[in-house]
Enzyme design. Structure first.
Site, short mmCIF file in Angstrom:
data_model
loop_
_atom_site.label_atom_id
_atom_site.label_comp_id
_atom_site.label_asym_id
_atom_site.label_seq_id
_atom_site.Cartn_x
_atom_site.Cartn_y
_atom_site.Cartn_z
N LYS A 78 -24.40 -48.87 -0.36
CA LYS A 78 -23.49 -49.59 0.53
C LYS A 78 -23.78 -51.08 0.42
CE LYS A 78 -20.31 -48.50 3.65
NZ LYS A 78 -19.36 -47.40 3.60
N GLY A 105 -8.88 -46.09 17.55
CA GLY A 105 -8.65 -46.95 16.40
C GLY A 105 -7.38 -46.52 15.69
N GLY A 134 -6.24 -48.04 12.55
CA GLY A 134 -6.24 -48.84 11.32
C GLY A 134 -5.68 -48.04 10.17
N VAL A 162 -6.93 -45.65 8.03
CA VAL A 162 -7.07 -44.19 7.94
C VAL A 162 -6.28 -43.50 9.05
CG1 VAL A 162 -8.66 -42.24 7.93
CG2 VAL A 162 -9.39 -44.41 6.94
N ALA A 163 -6.40 -44.04 10.27
CA ALA A 163 -5.70 -43.43 11.40
C ALA A 163 -4.19 -43.39 11.16
CB ALA A 163 -6.03 -44.17 12.69
P1 NAD Z 1 -9.58 -50.34 9.70
O1 NAD Z 1 -10.35 -51.60 9.82
O2 NAD Z 1 -8.28 -50.34 8.97
O3 NAD Z 1 -9.28 -49.74 11.15
C1 NAD Z 1 -10.19 -49.71 12.20
C2 NAD Z 1 -9.40 -49.95 13.48
O4 NAD Z 1 -10.26 -49.71 14.60
C3 NAD Z 1 -8.87 -51.37 13.62
O5 NAD Z 1 -7.50 -51.34 13.91
C4 NAD Z 1 -9.69 -51.96 14.79
O6 NAD Z 1 -8.97 -52.90 15.55
C5 NAD Z 1 -9.99 -50.70 15.59
N1 NAD Z 1 -11.14 -50.78 16.46
C6 NAD Z 1 -12.35 -51.38 16.25
N2 NAD Z 1 -13.16 -51.22 17.31
C7 NAD Z 1 -12.45 -50.50 18.23
C8 NAD Z 1 -12.74 -50.00 19.52
N3 NAD Z 1 -13.92 -50.21 20.12
N4 NAD Z 1 -11.78 -49.28 20.18
C9 NAD Z 1 -10.58 -49.06 19.59
N5 NAD Z 1 -10.25 -49.53 18.36
C10 NAD Z 1 -11.17 -50.23 17.69
O7 NAD Z 1 -10.59 -49.27 9.07
P2 NAD Z 1 -10.24 -47.92 8.35
O8 NAD Z 1 -10.21 -48.15 6.89
O9 NAD Z 1 -9.08 -47.26 9.01
O10 NAD Z 1 -11.57 -47.08 8.65
C11 NAD Z 1 -11.81 -46.54 9.95
C12 NAD Z 1 -13.17 -45.88 9.95
O11 NAD Z 1 -13.21 -44.87 8.95
C13 NAD Z 1 -14.35 -46.80 9.63
O12 NAD Z 1 -15.48 -46.38 10.36
C14 NAD Z 1 -14.58 -46.59 8.15
O13 NAD Z 1 -15.91 -46.88 7.78
C15 NAD Z 1 -14.29 -45.12 8.04
N6 NAD Z 1 -13.87 -44.69 6.70
C16 NAD Z 1 -12.81 -45.27 6.09
C17 NAD Z 1 -12.41 -44.82 4.83
C18 NAD Z 1 -11.21 -45.41 4.13
O14 NAD Z 1 -10.73 -44.80 3.18
N7 NAD Z 1 -10.68 -46.55 4.58
C19 NAD Z 1 -13.11 -43.81 4.20
C20 NAD Z 1 -14.19 -43.21 4.86
C21 NAD Z 1 -14.56 -43.67 6.11
#
Ligand code: NAD
Length: 349
Positions: A80, A180, A182, A184-185
């Protein structure tokens, strides 16, 4: 010294530090284990309150990557990267290119990709200095946004949990509370809506809340209220450490299954969930779609269909983990570790 002892106790191979005052860079790369292959894991861009917090974060995340790739059956180790910076205002091309030289200096032992705070543009800047980067935008010949496949994988883990808890893997009529909204969601929500699930969503970001509000039938709640929502599945899709001694007693769900890495604040929190009878889909099993996706780019000739097919196995892996936890009387988090460790041990042998 504390860190060195911690690293030795948890099987970490290497922690590298790179600073560049001119380019405004303070960064770390943690290589946990390269038994199964080069250490692949994203670069997080985040301003931690202290260097100690940043180092602990990158170490824990690198170990999770070893376990994630091992459990997903990929020929990859775990690593990482972390750039200590505010992703909204500190990033520059000079910063990312300097960091790219850091990645290059490790000679391919570490391969980077996107993580929280990083974008495809950042990966393109890094790629100007090193070839050890994946997850480039499709316009630059890469596999594009991995969140599409990650969301699909989390959905498969949810279905497997649903099958265990309710005897059917259909999510029709189930309520999913998403913390959240973002990348993935957003992908996950697409599958859930298509499956007929009801969504309750929160995000600290106004833009994300606005995007979530466009989903038909969605309920939006304040960030602190998400733990109290009565739902079937709680889906942590923001940052880690959200399952802890304060949040777990509040949860009103049967399943916890989400995308965030390192969802447990401590090693005791999976016991807290188990004691409450809540089924936990281990984070690194559920969210392996991202690393599966970039693995296919790393292997060459990227095809989204192949990545999706492999991510579909997350359903079977989740069921395997649940079955092992029952068989051995251990938590699902412990069972997930056991599945990954069995593969590492076999490779070591
Ligand atoms: P992202 O940055 O696109 O989305 C994260 C969202 O969470 C943002 O909209 C942010 O405003 C929100 N957020 C942050 N703190 C918050 C809180 N306390 N309450 C509510 N919302 C909050 O990230 P992502 O790519 O969607 O990834 C989300 C999670 O999944 C991360 O932990 C990341 O490490 C993990 N992940 C992502 C991937 C990927 O393919 N992108 C793969 C494996 C794991």
């Amino acid at each position: 010294m504390e860190f060195i002892d911690y690293m030795q106790a948890h099987g970490h191979q290497q922690l590298a530090v790179w600073t560049d005052a001119e380019a405004g860079v303070k960064s770390f790369i943690a290589i946990h284990d390269t038994t199964l292959g080069p250490a692949l894991g994203g670069t997080r861009i985040w301003r931690h309150p202290t260097d100690e917090a940043a180092i602990m974060d990158v170490l824990r995340l690198s170990r999770a990557m070893t376990y994630k790739s091992a459990a997903a059956g990929l020929p990859l180790g775990g690593g990482k990267g972390l750039i200590v910076a505010d992703p909204r205002k500190d990033k520059t091309e000079a910063m990312l290119r300097s960091y790219g030289r850091f990645v290059e200096s490790l000679g391919g032992r570490y391969i980077t990709t996107e993580d929280v705070g990083a974008t495809g543009q950042d990966m393109e800047w890094i790629a100007k200095e090193t070839s050890h980067v994946v997850g480039l935008p499709q316009s630059a010949g890469g596999s594009g946004n991995p969140a599409v496949v990650t969301g699909f994988g989390v959905y498969q883990a949810m279905r497997a949990c649903a099958e265990d808890v309710w005897g059917s893997d259909s999510l029709e009529g189930r309520t999913v509370a998403m913390q959240g909204f973002g990348n993935v969601a957003t992908s996950l929500a697409g599958y859930l809506v298509a499956a007929g699930a009801r969504l309750v969503i929160t995000d600290i970001d106004a833009g994300a809340r606005e995007r979530a509000a466009a989903i038909e039938g969605v309920t939006l709640v304040e960030p602190d209220a998400i733990y109290d929502v009565e739902c079937d599945i709680f889906a942590p899709c923001a940052l880690g450490g959200v399952l802890n001694e304060r949040s777990v007693p509040k949860l009103r769900c049967a399943i916890v299954c989400g995308a965030a890495n390192n969802q447990m604040a401590t090693d005791q929190d999976d016991n807290r969930l188990a004691a409450r009878g809540i089924l936990y889909a281990p984070d690194f099993i559920a969210n392996a779609g991202g690393v599966i996706n970039v693995y296919y780019e790393y292997a060459g000739d990227y095809q989204e269909a192949a990545a999706m097919e492999k991510a579909g196995n997350i359903y079977a892996t989740t069921k395997q983990v649940i079955a092992l936890s029952r068989e051995r009387g251990i938590t699902t988090a412990e069972a997930a570790d056991a599945v990954a460790e069995a593969r590492l041990t076999a490779a070591h042998a």
